[in-house]
Motif scaffolding. Structure first.
Motif, PDB file in Angstrom:
ATOM      1  N   HIS A 140      -5.708  -8.606   1.164  1.00 35.44           N
ATOM      2  CA  HIS A 140      -4.425  -7.894   1.112  1.00 35.44           C
ATOM      3  C   HIS A 140      -3.539  -8.351   2.280  1.00 35.44           C
ATOM      4  N   ARG A 189      -4.062   3.256  -0.054  1.00 37.30           N
ATOM      5  CA  ARG A 189      -4.924   2.115   0.325  1.00 37.30           C
ATOM      6  C   ARG A 189      -6.018   2.555   1.315  1.00 37.30           C
ATOM      7  N   ARG A 246       0.887   3.449   2.693  1.00 36.65           N
ATOM      8  CA  ARG A 246      -0.406   3.321   3.363  1.00 36.65           C
ATOM      9  C   ARG A 246      -1.504   4.259   2.885  1.00 36.65           C
ATOM     10  N   TRP A 268      -9.167  -7.254  -2.920  1.00 35.48           N
ATOM     11  CA  TRP A 268      -8.120  -6.248  -2.722  1.00 35.48           C
ATOM     12  C   TRP A 268      -8.217  -5.636  -1.324  1.00 35.48           C
ATOM     13  N   ARG A 271      -8.778   4.369  -0.465  1.00 38.83           N
ATOM     14  CA  ARG A 271      -9.645   3.514  -1.297  1.00 38.83           C
ATOM     15  C   ARG A 271     -10.604   2.691  -0.436  1.00 38.83           C
TER      16      ARG A 271
END
Ligand code: FAD
Length: 390
Positions: A385, A334, A331, A381, A337
């Motif tokens: 996701h 991600r 996690r 993305w 980002r």
């Protein structure tokens, strides 16, 4: 890891806590939710739930219920605060998961989750403010009323001002981001279409989208500010302050703001992403682990993803420790980002001076006109996701 016979306490009955309670209960754990408030109640405001969040709700068996309380969002449209016309339109109809961009009232989503959690046999205990949490072989939870609770696992889903986070990371206080947000609902008398419109101006922007079968419009109006002088994190405000802050916004935004009667002003506070997301018997998720600015509309979506991945990581692991390690490693990057992308949007929406803004808008227009699908794929993305498929 075997769930049956494990006692799991979830701190906080927000979107992340309720989704986590349900995901863990569905795997056989004995779960209880402790919530400080006297009722399951949410601010009157909207949420955009994107396909990544819908994927989790689908895996929890709530897709039909979600679709019955939400509307499909057809697009995100960026506009200049003065000029009519669009700077950029990202049309979701071109996406395979077009129906999975949803607009929902927060209270409706929280009610739906709370109802599912209760039906699964989880007790949601209200007026249970957690004062401190200690991480050890078992989690020790001390309540504000003096009671003590022990658990095999404490899931800290207690939001931006998390007590659980302190047990793992020390008392790092959230900081003011230099931005405030007014939030309000008005009747949809202008007949705004089912899409999120963002009106961008220097140092501020206004987001509006309809909710509840197009009957009301959700407003988030963000303005840069040096400091947050008020006590607490939000308070009701005079609608004229909002209108004054957005003076110069013409056409639709002005007509929407004219209708505001009740408004709340929020200071936007943030923490860096937590260094430690788990200990031996404590894990944190959602805003407790990684609060974000709302400019990618991802805070609640990330909390849903965390909830699923935590339960999934634990169920596939030999020991709880291994499962918790796996949860953090799946996690953290991600979340970092997505949060960086949200921070970047603050700059893009608020850019000054005027010539730079104009040039930026021309570039966006061109990119949107030449390859709108490619622009959407750039964000795939984030929105596309699916944590339930990995
Ligand atoms: C203006 C704005 C717009 C947004 N729009 C979007 C959007 O469109 N899409 C999106 O995905 N996200 C959006 N977000 C972000 C989203 O609201 C949050 O990221 C999300 O609600 C976090 O959920 P959570 O469950 O982690 O925490 P919360 O929703 O904050 O829930 C925490 C719960 O814990 C309880 N609690 C706290 N402390 C204690 C304690 N000591 N003891 C017991 N209980 C406790 C609280 O009462 C609360 O019920 C937006 C945020 C803002 C500010």
């Amino acid at each position: 890891m075997e769930f049956s016979g494990r006692k799991i306490v979830v701190a906080g009955a927000g979107i992340g806590g309720l989704a986590s309670a349900l995901a863990l209960r569905q795997r056989g754990a004995e779960v209880v939710v402790l919530e400080q408030a006297d009722a399951i109640r949410e601010v009157g405001a909207g949420l955009q739930i994107s396909p990544n969040g819908v994927a989790v709700l689908r895996a929890l068996g709530l897709e039909r219920a979600l679709k019955s309380i939400s509307m499909a969002s057809k697009a995100v449209v960026l506009r200049d605060f003065r000029a009519p016309g669009e700077v950029l339109r990202l049309d979701f109809n071109t996406q395979p998961e077009a129906e999975d961009y949803r607009l929902v009232h927060r209270a409706d989503l929280v009610d739906l989750l709370a109802d599912a959690v209760r039906r699964a046999g989880v007790n949601i205990r209200l007026l249970q403010k957690i004062d401190s949490v200690e991480d050890g072989q078992r989690a020790q939870v001390r309540m504000a009323n003096g009671a003590e609770v022990e658990a095999d696992l404490l899931v800290g889903a207690d939001g931006l001002h998390s007590t659980s986070r302190i047990a793992l990371n020390g008392a790092d206080r959230p900081f003011f981001t230099g931005q405030v947000a007014w939030r309000a609902l008005v009747p949809n008398t202008l007949g705004l279409p089912s899409e999120a419109q963002i009106f961008m101006g220097p140092g501020r922007h206004l987001v509006c989208y309809p909710l509840r079968n197009d009957t009301v419009v959700n407003i988030v109006a963000v303005q840069e500010r040096r400091e947050w002088a008020a006590e607490g994190w939000d308070h009701s405000d005079d609608p004229d302050n909002l209108r004054e802050a957005f003076a110069g916004f013409e056409g639709t935004p002005r007509a929407i703001l004219e209708q505001v009667i009740d408004v709340r002003l929020w200071g936007l506070f943030r923490h860096p992403v937590a260094r430690r997301w788990h200990g031996q018997s404590v894990a944190i998720l959602g805003d407790a682990a990684h609060p974000t600015l709302p400019f990618m509309a991802q805070g609640a979506n990330l909390a849903l993803e965390d909830a699923w991945v935590l339960a999934d990581s634990l169920s596939g692991a030999a020991t709880m420790r291994d499962g918790l390690r796996r949860y953090q490693s799946r996690r953290r990057e991600r979340a970092e980002r997505v949060i960086a992308a949200a921070n970047g949007n603050a700059w893009k929406f608020h850019v000054r001076p005027a010539p730079v803004r104009k040039a930026g808008h021309i570039a966006l227009r061109l990119a949107g006109a030449l390859a709108p699908e490619r622009m959407l794929r750039r964000f795939d993305w984030i929105y596309g996701h699916d944590v339930t498929a990995t």
